[in-house]
Design an enzyme around this catalytic site. Structure first.
Site, PDB file in Angstrom:
ATOM      1  N   SER A 206       0.571  -0.882   0.127  1.00 37.95           N
ATOM      2  CA  SER A 206      -0.296   0.083   0.162  1.00 37.95           C
ATOM      3  C   SER A 206       0.427   0.848  -0.182  1.00 37.95           C
ATOM      4  CB  SER A 206      -0.943  -0.061   0.944  1.00 37.95           C
ATOM      5  OG  SER A 206      -0.634   0.215   2.269  1.00 37.95           O
ATOM      6  N   HIS A 234      -5.586  -3.876  -1.359  1.00 39.52           N
ATOM      7  CA  HIS A 234      -5.526  -3.193  -2.416  1.00 39.52           C
ATOM      8  C   HIS A 234      -5.458  -3.422  -4.262  1.00 39.52           C
ATOM      9  CE1 HIS A 234      -4.988   0.260  -0.424  1.00 39.52           C
ATOM     10  NE2 HIS A 234      -4.040  -0.585   1.073  1.00 39.52           N
ATOM     11  N   LYS A 265     -12.353  -0.418   0.596  1.00 40.52           N
ATOM     12  CA  LYS A 265     -11.951   0.240  -0.323  1.00 40.52           C
ATOM     13  C   LYS A 265     -12.691   0.176  -1.495  1.00 40.52           C
ATOM     14  CE  LYS A 265      -7.819  -0.964   1.923  1.00 40.52           C
ATOM     15  NZ  LYS A 265      -7.472   0.127   2.891  1.00 40.52           N
TER      16      LYS A 265
HETATM   17  N1  PMP Z   1      -4.752  -4.431   4.667  1.00 38.54           N
HETATM   18  C1  PMP Z   1      -4.494  -3.968   4.515  1.00 38.54           C
HETATM   19  C2  PMP Z   1      -2.801  -4.515   2.768  1.00 38.54           C
HETATM   20  C3  PMP Z   1      -4.763  -2.983   3.587  1.00 38.54           C
HETATM   21  O1  PMP Z   1      -4.413  -1.627   3.360  1.00 38.54           O
HETATM   22  C4  PMP Z   1      -5.895  -2.396   4.844  1.00 38.54           C
HETATM   23  C5  PMP Z   1      -6.425  -0.854   5.298  1.00 38.54           C
HETATM   24  N2  PMP Z   1      -5.577  -0.481   5.136  1.00 38.54           N
HETATM   25  C6  PMP Z   1      -6.640  -3.700   5.518  1.00 38.54           C
HETATM   26  C7  PMP Z   1      -5.944  -4.451   5.471  1.00 38.54           C
HETATM   27  C8  PMP Z   1      -7.659  -3.570   6.436  1.00 38.54           C
HETATM   28  O2  PMP Z   1      -8.667  -3.237   5.946  1.00 38.54           O
HETATM   29  P1  PMP Z   1     -10.178  -2.599   6.301  1.00 38.54           P
HETATM   30  O3  PMP Z   1      -9.902  -1.617   6.416  1.00 38.54           O
HETATM   31  O4  PMP Z   1     -11.106  -3.771   5.614  1.00 38.54           O
HETATM   32  O5  PMP Z   1     -10.597  -2.993   8.121  1.00 38.54           O
END
Ligand code: PMP
Length: 418
Positions: A206, A234, A265
């Protein structure tokens, strides 16, 4: 009264006073105040920014109208009329809360419908939905590993994976980010000493927008008899046919054991899921702690997600627009002389270097009408401070042009570009 007794009484009075003193401090949470003062001294203390209205391409943030280049709303679906209509219809039929955990009486037919739809979309046997992507990692990793197992994790994996691994009783090892030689070194050194082995990676990283070397990881996993676990937060809704994700992008269906996605997302709502074999879902419904101990997703969210996934399956309009916008924006920034890193996805980092400069750049962009958050150490390595731009399908070309003009103006003022 003897001297001894007198001393004891004095000691006891003193002790009570001390304890009262400590109790008082405890309840005033002085230790937290000290921690916060430390954050302030380091210059990393911040207040949560306040968004008035929906998370659209243009927003009012802290009372100021700005172009929003910071959301994960990749496809612009978070405020889409079709999703809102579906959410309202679900509320009318099911109410606002699921009322219980899924294993008791919170498992509505709409949850089952969602999982069938997601399994079809992801081209996997079965899907288990969680309340968030974070929850999904926290609940799944510990459920599929145990003492005597080994987990091998990429050094840049997301915080929710790190926490998920911590909750497991398995042993753990970390390999250097996307370094396949290092992964194989760990496998050679350790694999034979453990029963099961699970290799975990993000599908898309990310902070840089680079892709995991998934075909190589899968091959190594097959060679060393390990399971694979890909967090595609992502990548889902972004990569692959109609946004089916990184596994689809690399044509690896059936070769990744646990394919994790988020519904918060690109999908635009909330929730997380594991896609994979039916037996995994069956096991997680018995041992996935967030499934057992946390209330099921609210019906409104479930209705909206089903609509969102249906839209992706109907047409590539949104994913096409996302990639088109991302390409347009990246090219323009590149031409201006900004370093947009090694991203292979719509995530567009603009690497500045020094932490304070990245923070200042973000602040000045905001003052000039563009919101893009700064990402600095320890989230990224020291000296690679950046602003991270998240272009979405919801941006118009005009908004992106305006954002680029602002990058040029502020970049020149700060001497970041010529
Ligand atoms: N895994 C990754 C790689 C993320 O970027 C995120 C969100 N920042 C999450 C898990 C968590 O997802 P959520 O926002 O649905 O809790």
């Amino acid at each position: 009264v003897s001297d001894n007794n007198k001393n004891y009484v004095l000691w006891a009075i003193n002790e009570i006073k001390n304890r009262e003193g400590n109790m008082k401090n405890i309840h005033e949470l002085d230790f937290l105040k000290e921690n916060i003062d430390d954050l302030k001294k380091q210059g990393v203390y911040r207040k949560l920014p306040i968004l008035e209205g929906a998370n659209d391409a243009e927003i009012i943030l802290n009372g100021k109208k700005v172009i929003n280049l910071s959301s994960n709303n990749y496809l612009g679906l978070a405020n889409h009329p079709r999703l809102k209509k579906a959410a309202i219809a679900a509320v009318e039929k099911y109410g606002v809360g699921a009322g219980a955990v899924r294993t008791i009486v919170g498992n509505m037919d709409i949850h089952e419908e969602l999982e069938k739809k997601l399994a079809e979309f992801k081209r996997e046997e079965a899907v288990m939905v969680y309340q968030s992507g974070f929850n999904c990692n926290a609940g799944t990793i510990q459920a599929i590993t145990e003492k005597g197992d080994l987990i091998i994790s990429d050094s840049l994996n997301h915080a929710s994976i790190i926490d998920g691994v911590r909750l497991s009783r398995a042993d753990r090892a970390v390999f250097e980010h996307s370094n396949m030689e290092d992964l194989e070194r760990v496998l050679k050194e350790k694999r034979d000493n453990f029963k099961n082995c699970l290799i975990i990676t993000d599908g898309v990283f990310s902070m840089d927008g680079d892709l995991a070397k998934l075909p190589e990881i899968v091959e190594l996993a097959e060679k060393y008899n390990c399971m694979t676990y890909v967090d595609d937060a992502h990548g889902s809704g972004v990569l692959g046919e109609s946004g089916r994700g990184t596994v689809d992008h690399f044509g690896l269906h059936g070769r990744v054991d646990f394919s994790i996605g988020t519904l918060s997302k690109a999908i635009g709502v909330i929730g997380g899921y594991v896609a994979g074999k039916a037996v995994s879902k069956d096991w997680l419904s018995h041992r996935g702690r967030p499934i057992l101990f946390s209330t099921a997703l609210p019906p409104a969210a479930v209705g909206a997600i089903i609509e969102s996934v249906s839209m992706l399956m109907e047409s590539t309009e949104y994913t096409d627009r996302l990639w088109d916008n991302a390409k347009f924006f990246k090219e323009k920034l590149g031409k201006l002389g900004f370093d947009t890193g090694k991203s292979e996805t719509p995530i567009t980092p603009v690497i500045i270097g020094e932490e304070a400069r990245a923070m200042e750049f973000s602040k000045k962009l905001f003052e000039n009408g563009v919101y893009v958050s700064a990402i600095v150490f320890p989230t990224v390595p020291k000296g690679t401070g950046r602003v991270r731009c998240m272009v979405t399908a919801g941006h118009t070309k005009e908004q992106l042009e305006r954002a680029v003009d602002t990058f040029e103006k502020v970049g020149k003022e700060m001497g970041l570009i010529k």
